[in-house]
Design a protein around this motif. Structure first.
Motif, short mmCIF file in Angstrom:
data_model
loop_
_atom_site.label_atom_id
_atom_site.label_comp_id
_atom_site.label_asym_id
_atom_site.label_seq_id
_atom_site.Cartn_x
_atom_site.Cartn_y
_atom_site.Cartn_z
N ASN A 9 0.87 -1.19 -0.03
CA ASN A 9 0.04 -0.02 0.10
C ASN A 9 0.83 1.20 -0.07
OD1 ASN A 9 -1.84 2.23 0.38
ND2 ASN A 9 -3.11 1.12 1.92
N PRO A 10 0.81 1.96 -1.11
CA PRO A 10 1.70 3.17 -1.00
C PRO A 10 1.22 4.42 -0.07
CG PRO A 10 0.38 3.29 -3.01
CD PRO A 10 0.42 1.89 -2.36
N ASP A 11 0.09 3.97 0.31
CA ASP A 11 -0.57 5.25 1.26
C ASP A 11 -0.27 4.93 2.69
OD1 ASP A 11 -1.40 6.67 -1.06
OD2 ASP A 11 -3.26 5.41 -1.10
N VAL A 12 0.21 3.87 3.11
CA VAL A 12 0.62 3.46 4.19
C VAL A 12 1.97 3.24 4.48
CG1 VAL A 12 0.03 1.99 6.51
CG2 VAL A 12 -1.73 2.41 4.69
N ASP A 13 2.65 3.87 5.29
CA ASP A 13 4.21 4.07 5.32
C ASP A 13 4.64 3.00 6.29
OD1 ASP A 13 4.53 5.91 3.31
OD2 ASP A 13 4.58 7.59 4.60
N SER A 66 9.13 5.78 3.88
CA SER A 66 7.66 5.91 2.63
C SER A 66 7.65 4.57 1.91
CB SER A 66 7.86 7.02 2.03
OG SER A 66 7.09 7.04 1.00
N ALA A 107 5.68 4.88 -0.71
CA ALA A 107 4.97 5.66 -2.02
C ALA A 107 5.88 5.31 -3.17
CB ALA A 107 4.94 7.10 -1.98
N LYS A 128 6.63 4.85 -8.81
CA LYS A 128 5.39 4.76 -8.09
C LYS A 128 5.31 3.28 -7.41
CE LYS A 128 3.35 9.02 -9.36
NZ LYS A 128 2.14 9.67 -9.86
N PRO A 186 -0.87 0.05 -5.53
CA PRO A 186 -1.69 -0.56 -4.63
C PRO A 186 -1.63 -1.93 -4.69
CG PRO A 186 -2.86 1.83 -5.35
CD PRO A 186 -1.35 1.18 -6.32
N LYS A 209 -4.89 0.74 7.02
CA LYS A 209 -3.90 0.54 8.01
C LYS A 209 -3.76 -0.54 8.50
CE LYS A 209 -3.32 5.34 8.72
NZ LYS A 209 -2.95 6.77 9.49
N TYR A 240 -1.73 -3.43 6.67
CA TYR A 240 -0.25 -3.30 6.53
C TYR A 240 0.29 -4.22 7.70
CZ TYR A 240 4.56 -2.09 6.79
OH TYR A 240 5.91 -1.58 6.63
#
Length: 312
Positions: free
Chosen positions: A265-269, A274, A276, A288, A291, A309, A312
């Motif tokens: 998941n690029p949006d959950v570091d 990161s 992303a 990039k 997802p 979240k 992850y």
């Protein structure tokens, strides 16, 4: 995949081919004639088949596979050491024949499968998958294997089974990394049963037209391409169907950094970097992160309504 004292560890290190091409063990051959390839295991067991056929790639992606030299020399396999070059240097001590995988727990027909029986029994195919490590690097690997669902159907899971737990060999004599308490050995992983039954979820016995090198998880490993690499447990000896979510090695070691699901998941570091963007091995520039590693069309429905979240 990470150890507490280092953020610089990997998943594919190489042993010189001479270390694993032993007369009494696997001889990996590459062949591609027409619609099928051949792998020639010299002796998975005394009665091992002379050749193993696999179907050509059905999972086409418009990306160039990472060179075998990189895939087989840069990886995480802490059973052989925490540096990314350690598996290649140390995995020659692993005896991969004979080898059995016990499948038990909440099922009608628990049994042990010999690795040579597995290769005979389940039709093998090539799958070219994008693979993403939690450390923000990635590869494209042509795996050879079969869906995990095929093995699970053989033992007939009970209706009460909700999860699948996996366990790696625990033998410090063969796996020198296990002589250090970096992880609570043996290595453990788990999936929800619906994840395990998804057609993308693979039990791999080879890559690049040859049987798995030891450092890549010989003789059999898990491949789940929409999840981070730490979910891909190697050198499996036990698979257990259960009604409870299994405790996994990285959850136990660092619960603030690693969850059960491990979905890309690029949006959950990660707490320390990161997710992303990623560095494809062999490329200079970062790209990039997709997802679910680009497999959302096939798997996103499994997680509908869940907190991203948590995944992850």
């Amino acid at each position: 995949m990470l150890i507490r004292q280092s953020a610089e560890l990997t998943e594919n290190d190489v042993t010189d081919e001479a270390l694993y091409l032993r007369r009494r063990e696997f001889i990996a051959g590459v062949a591609g004639i027409g619609a099928a390839g051949l792998i020639a295991p010299a002796a998975m067991a005394a009665d091992a088949p002379a050749t193993v056929k696999f179907s050509p790639n059905k999972m086409k992606i418009d990306e160039t596979p990472t060179p075998f030299a990189d895939v087989s020399t840069y990886n995480n396999f802490y059973e052989f050491g925490t540096d990314k070059s350690d598996p290649a240097a140390n995995a020659g001590s692993l005896r991969i024949a004979p080898w059995t995988v016990a499948v038990d727990g909440l099922c009608q027909k628990p049994r042990k499968f010999d690795i040579s029986d597995i290769v005979r029994r389940f039709p093998l195919e090539e799958r070219i998958y994008r693979m993403r490590c939690v450390e923000a690097w990635s590869m494209v690997i042509p795996w050879i294997g079969f869906p995990l669902s095929a093995l699970l159907r053989e033992v007939e899971p009970l209706g009460s089974a909700k999860y699948v737990a996996f366990q790696t060999l625990n033998d410090p004599k063969q796996m020198p990394g296990q002589r250090r308490n970096v992880i609570d050995w043996p290595y453990r992983e788990g999936l929800r049963l619906d994840e395990a039954m998804n057609p993308l979820t693979l039990l791999s016995v080879g890559l690049y037209g040859r049987l798995l090198p030891r450092q890549n998880g010989a003789p059999i490993r898990l491949v789940v391409p929409w999840k981070y690499g730490f979910k891909g447990i190697k050198s499996i000896v036990r698979i257990t169907l259960t009604d409870r979510q299994p405790r996994t090695s990285w959850q136990m070691l660092a619960p603030d950094e690693y969850g059960f699901y491990g979905n890309v998941n690029p949006d959950v570091d990660h707490p320390r970097w990161s997710q992303a963007r990623e560095r494809r091995i062999g490329e200079l520039l970062r790209r990039k992160t997709l997802p679910f590693n680009g497999y959302g069309d096939q798997v996103a429905s499994l997680y509908r309504g869940m907190n991203p979240k948590k995944l992850y």
